[in-house]
Design a protein around this motif. Sequence first.
Motif, short mmCIF file in Angstrom:
data_model
loop_
_atom_site.label_atom_id
_atom_site.label_comp_id
_atom_site.label_asym_id
_atom_site.label_seq_id
_atom_site.Cartn_x
_atom_site.Cartn_y
_atom_site.Cartn_z
N ASP A 208 0.85 -1.19 0.00
CA ASP A 208 0.00 0.00 0.00
C ASP A 208 0.89 1.24 0.00
N LYS A 209 1.11 1.77 -1.20
CA LYS A 209 2.11 2.81 -1.39
C LYS A 209 1.72 4.15 -0.77
N MET A 210 0.45 4.35 -0.51
CA MET A 210 0.03 5.67 -0.04
C MET A 210 0.46 5.94 1.39
N TYR A 211 0.49 4.93 2.22
CA TYR A 211 0.69 5.13 3.65
C TYR A 211 2.12 4.75 4.07
N VAL A 212 2.60 5.44 5.08
CA VAL A 212 3.90 5.17 5.68
C VAL A 212 3.65 4.98 7.17
N MET A 213 3.39 3.75 7.57
CA MET A 213 3.03 3.48 8.96
C MET A 213 4.24 3.54 9.90
#
Length: 497
Positions: A208-213
């Motif tokens: 999931d490229k959108m998020y940086v957890m």
Amino acid sequence: MSIRLLPHSQVSAVIEPAQRHNKISMDIHIDNHYQSKIYTTSSTVSGHVKVKATHDVQFDTLQILLLGTSRTRIDAINIPQATSHTFLKLIMPIPDSYYPESRRFEAGTTYTIPFHFVIPQHLTLNACSHHAPNDALKDHHLRLPPSLGDWDKDDFTPNMSRVTYCVRARVYQKDSDGKSEKAMETSHDIRVIPIVAEDAPLNITQQDKMYVMSKRKTLRKSILSPKLGKVTVSASQPAPAMISSDGHCITPTTAQLDLVFEPTSNESQPPRIAGVTSKVTAVTYYSAGGINQYPNLKDWGRSFGSDGRGAYSSSVPLPATPVQSDPWRQHLTAQGRRDSGYDSALHSDSEHSANGRHSPSSDRDSRKRGKKGAPYHYAAKVLVPIELPACKKQFVPTFYSCISSRVYVLWMTVTLSGVAGMNSTITVGVPLQVGVSPGEDSRVDSTGLPTFEAAMEDDSLEIDAYLQPRTMSVPDIEFRSELPGYELRGNRMAQRV
């Protein structure tokens, strides 16, 4: 679901109401309506339509509808694509008593036809007929989307995506072949924000490229100095921010950041948490065909099919609020717990803050093992209050529909202050759901069903009759003798053979 794909030149023909006869004037009046009014789940949309003709006009039928329509536009290189999807279509049944018997609007006479609609909680199954890989996505597509692109304030929506609701009145006439055709129509737009309950957190993976957890960074005193250690910042999905049913207020929420500092030696101390800044990015997805995935998961940019698709993002900084942070606390690593020498020396200090002193034996043992790194790490927790600026922007709830979707990303940047005035920043991004809570005087709950209080107040449900104590007794002889297939013999009931 009926999705129409039209050439770019014909879009205006679909959007603009047809007015082929100027002999008829129609006016839609909605009760207790004003320009900024917001309708929500189970809201009543009632009123009347006034029809007046300047000349006698023969007509076939009059139709009053509540429509919900989603429109997208893809500016492709070859042919621009415009798609229209009518996901909601409620038709008001009109008794014949409201029609003239001759089916003719007489000149100078005003005809008043009432209507009454209720905003539903869910759409019908035929509102989404394209392929959906799972039931969860199908359920999202059968929820009402909020109005997009028609607000007094910026709602982060591009011109390529629109969601509109309206009450529409149409007059049909028969042509020379006897077929009914639309002769006149008018519409009255309304704004809708449906009630949206809290959903389960998303399962975020590395794809999931959108998020940086979570993000990791190495700290140094200077560019050429040796490493002091590594800092890892991890974030979890916060509770949703809930919009009031009137759309004016948003309840704040809180995000949590977990920080871990892994020193390279015992002399390395954790950095100071100087502050946290945050912003929210609203992402609107739109497509020329039915979307068969969660667009904010995986890689939307590479998931191109035969239909065109696009995404538009816009960000707004969040107001600075005091950040609550716990002091750094020392914890043994797995290496330290396995080594009994370090365990005995550091166990008593594992719950003290980083400013506490270490025992001399701990320092000597750490220097011996300096090349392998310190057998402990530091951890801290930061709580970040999140208040969406509802006074500046119009936030709509998170939703996934057949050709349009809206999601929000919360970006938080942690500023760390180390020795010699060196500052470092680490940014993480997590999903932020925006929901809609029912009002205090709402007669429905988050699922769209009547509340207990509303049901008790509804006389038509006769709740009191069901709650009264009941008395059971043997029925009278006359009643028992009239049971079909039975006859009375003395004091006993016998079945007829």
